[in-house]
Design a protein around this motif. Structure first.
Motif, short mmCIF file in Angstrom:
data_model
loop_
_atom_site.label_atom_id
_atom_site.label_comp_id
_atom_site.label_asym_id
_atom_site.label_seq_id
_atom_site.Cartn_x
_atom_site.Cartn_y
_atom_site.Cartn_z
N SER A 40 0.80 -1.23 0.00
CA SER A 40 0.00 0.00 0.00
C SER A 40 0.83 1.27 0.00
O SER A 40 0.28 2.38 -0.08
CB SER A 40 -0.92 0.02 1.23
N LYS A 42 2.72 2.81 -2.16
CA LYS A 42 2.57 3.71 -3.31
C LYS A 42 1.22 4.42 -3.29
O LYS A 42 1.12 5.60 -3.63
CB LYS A 42 2.75 2.93 -4.61
N MET A 43 0.17 3.69 -2.88
CA MET A 43 -1.14 4.33 -2.81
C MET A 43 -1.16 5.40 -1.72
O MET A 43 -1.76 6.47 -1.88
CB MET A 43 -2.22 3.28 -2.52
N ARG A 466 -6.37 7.49 -9.84
CA ARG A 466 -5.23 6.58 -9.62
C ARG A 466 -5.34 5.87 -8.28
O ARG A 466 -5.02 4.69 -8.16
CB ARG A 466 -3.92 7.36 -9.71
N THR A 469 -7.87 3.14 -8.64
CA THR A 469 -7.28 2.01 -9.37
C THR A 469 -6.41 1.19 -8.44
O THR A 469 -6.43 -0.05 -8.47
CB THR A 469 -6.45 2.53 -10.56
N TRP A 470 -5.64 1.89 -7.61
CA TRP A 470 -4.76 1.20 -6.66
C TRP A 470 -5.58 0.39 -5.66
O TRP A 470 -5.19 -0.73 -5.28
CB TRP A 470 -3.87 2.21 -5.93
N LYS A 473 -6.56 -2.70 -7.23
CA LYS A 473 -5.37 -3.54 -7.40
C LYS A 473 -4.98 -4.20 -6.09
O LYS A 473 -4.66 -5.40 -6.04
CB LYS A 473 -4.22 -2.69 -7.94
#
Length: 505
Positions: A40, A42-43, A466, A469-470, A473
């Motif tokens: 997590s 990067k999110m 984004r 989207t994360w 994911k």
């Protein structure tokens, strides 16, 4: 007492719905939680960036609110008349009261006041026999059971207003008086000694009378339904040798507001009127505007000079869950600092305003043709960031010498005929503020603006997409981890079962 944020946080989207490894003895939820925390990262960076953009947007909008407030106050409060205030001088204020507007010119002499303006008055006998307020209209000998009174009365705007009042035989005199007084006709009614007194609120005389009883269908006033009229009286006075009349005792001459207090003859002595610039009032206006301007400059300089402390980044949800509300508030106050540091949009507004201050001029006086010549300069202190300072002695000297030049420097309107004159200081600063507001609005929008209508809004939407989207994911990654651990548990369970069979055999 500081409250603690008790919100529990988990990196698992399905936390609490999984299992502990019975076969392996491992805490599967805990292991996947740690794996998802790493996944997590990067999110969370995107969420922190989104928070920075939101803070930046809000900071821009705060600046725009201040610019809008400056433009409004500068327009509403600081006009040519307020920078050209005058005070009146009158030789005998018991006879005449006078104030001077900014347009007051010359001197006046009122040599006599022959009459004062008065309202019209009618006294009507309602009954020859004694009566009081509680007497009914029937007691007065009213022959019909009801009637209507129609008045035509002079109003403040010079028009005549027609009003009809209904009455019945059961109405008392006091009730009739109340109906007249509350009718909005512009009349005051009083009853006493068998008489009704009617007076107009507005003074002055007009053709046909300023108070007209057009009709009385019940013949309450015993007029045989014939109109009853009365007229007010105009004021008559002689100013600078010319005899004039006025419907009121207050009127204007050459920018002076004059009120006649009493009648007097030429032999009683004339009243002289003149005006001078109200220097202190103009000084106070300049000081007030400088304070307004300096407040605006400070509000713009602070965010663009504020340093960023990189030790304070936006908090993640996980970090917030471990902090109290007070700790979160203090942290975010630090983290918000510097979000507009060295911002070119705001810096350009400040720069353009300073340029205007240096370039403002007037052709009304060669000696007082610039702001610095009347004692208005920018502070030499770097920390002040272009604030204005006043040399009050120099300003007073300029106002006393040429108040028109001082007013022109501040309030001259821009020329729309192609000369290129951008106007006085206030005019130019308002225009610079408007340009800045438009530029910032294009970047940060306004309250209620759609995200796709301004630059930061589009950026925020992109980052939000984004993040979404994360999240999808990460949910897939989490499900994959749990499937893998589930498969491992199944394999271990199978191996344990086989081993048990061998041991039994």
């Amino acid at each position: 007492m500081t409250s603690t944020n008790s919100t529990s946080f988990s990196y698992l989207s399905t936390a609490g719905n999984r299992f502990t490894g019975l076969a392996s003895g491992m805490d599967i939820d805990s292991i996947v939680e740690k794996l998802m925390k790493a996944e997590s990262a990067k999110m969370e960076k995107l969420q922190q960036q989104k928070q920075k953009y939101e803070w930046q947007r809000d900071a821009y909008r705060s600046i725009n609110v201040k610019l809008e407030a400056f433009r409004t106050e500068a327009f509403d409060k600081y006009k040519p008349s307020t920078f050209s205030a005058k005070s009146a001088s009158v030789s005998d204020s018991s006879k005449v009261s006078v104030t001077a507007s900014s347009s007051a010119v010359g001197s006046l002499e009122i040599s006599s006041v022959t009459s004062l303006a008065k309202g019209a008055r009618l006294k009507i006998d309602l009954n020859n026999s004694p009566a009081n307020g509680s007497s009914t209209l029937k007691d007065l000998g009213l022959n019909s059971d009801k009637g209507e009174l129609t008045f035509n009365v002079l109003q403040k705007d010079g028009s005549m207003k027609t009003t009809t009042i209904e009455y019945t035989e059961t109405d008392t005199i006091d009730q009739l008086v109340s109906k007249i007084n509350n009718s909005g006709a512009g009349l005051t009614a009083i009853f006493g000694n068998g008489q009704l007194s009617l007076s107009t609120s507005v003074t002055g005389a007009v053709d046909g009378g300023s108070l007209q009883v057009l009709s009385d269908t019940g013949d309450l006033f015993k007029s045989g339904n014939n109109p009853i009229t009365a007229n007010g009286q105009n004021a008559e006075y002689t100013v600078n040798g010319i005899t004039k009349t006025s419907q009121t005792n207050s009127f204007s001459e050459l920018g002076y507001s004059i009120t006649l207090n009493k009648t007097f003859a030429e032999t009683d002595g004339a009243v002289s009127i003149s005006s001078t610039t109200d220097t202190q009032s103009v000084i106070d206006q300049v000081k007030s505007f400088v304070e307004l301007y300096n407040g605006l400059i400070e509000s713009m300089n602070k965010p663009i000079k504020e340093r960023k402390d990189y030790n304070y980044q936006p908090l993640t949800e996980a970090q917030k869950s471990a902090m109290s509300e007070d700790e979160i508030k203090k942290w975010e106050e630090k983290a918000k600092q510097g979000v507009l540091r060295n911002d070119t949009a705001i810096s350009s507004i400040v720069s353009n305003m300073r340029t205007a201050i240096y370039s403002i001029g007037t052709d009304k006086d060669s000696k007082y043709n610039a702001l610095f010549n009347i004692g208005i300069t920018t502070s030499a202190e770097y920390k002040d960031g272009g604030k204005l300072v006043i040399d009050e002695k120099k300003l007073k000297e300029a106002i006393e010498a040429n108040p028109e030049a001082v007013s022109d420097l501040f309030t001259r309107a821009a020329d729309t005929n192609g000369s290129g004159d951008k106007g006085g200081l206030i005019t130019q600063l308002r225009e610079i503020a408007k340009t800045g507001i438009d530029k910032i609005s294009a970047k940060a929008g306004k309250e209620g603006s759609l995200e796709n209508s301004y630059t930061l809004g589009k950026t925020l939407k992109s980052v939000a997409d984004r993040i979404a989207t994360w999240k999808d994911k990460l949910k897939s990654i989490e499900e994959r981890y749990f499937k893998q651990f589930s498969a491992m548990e199944a394999a271990i369970q199978k191996a344990n079962t086989q081993a048990s069979m061998f041991m039994q055999g």
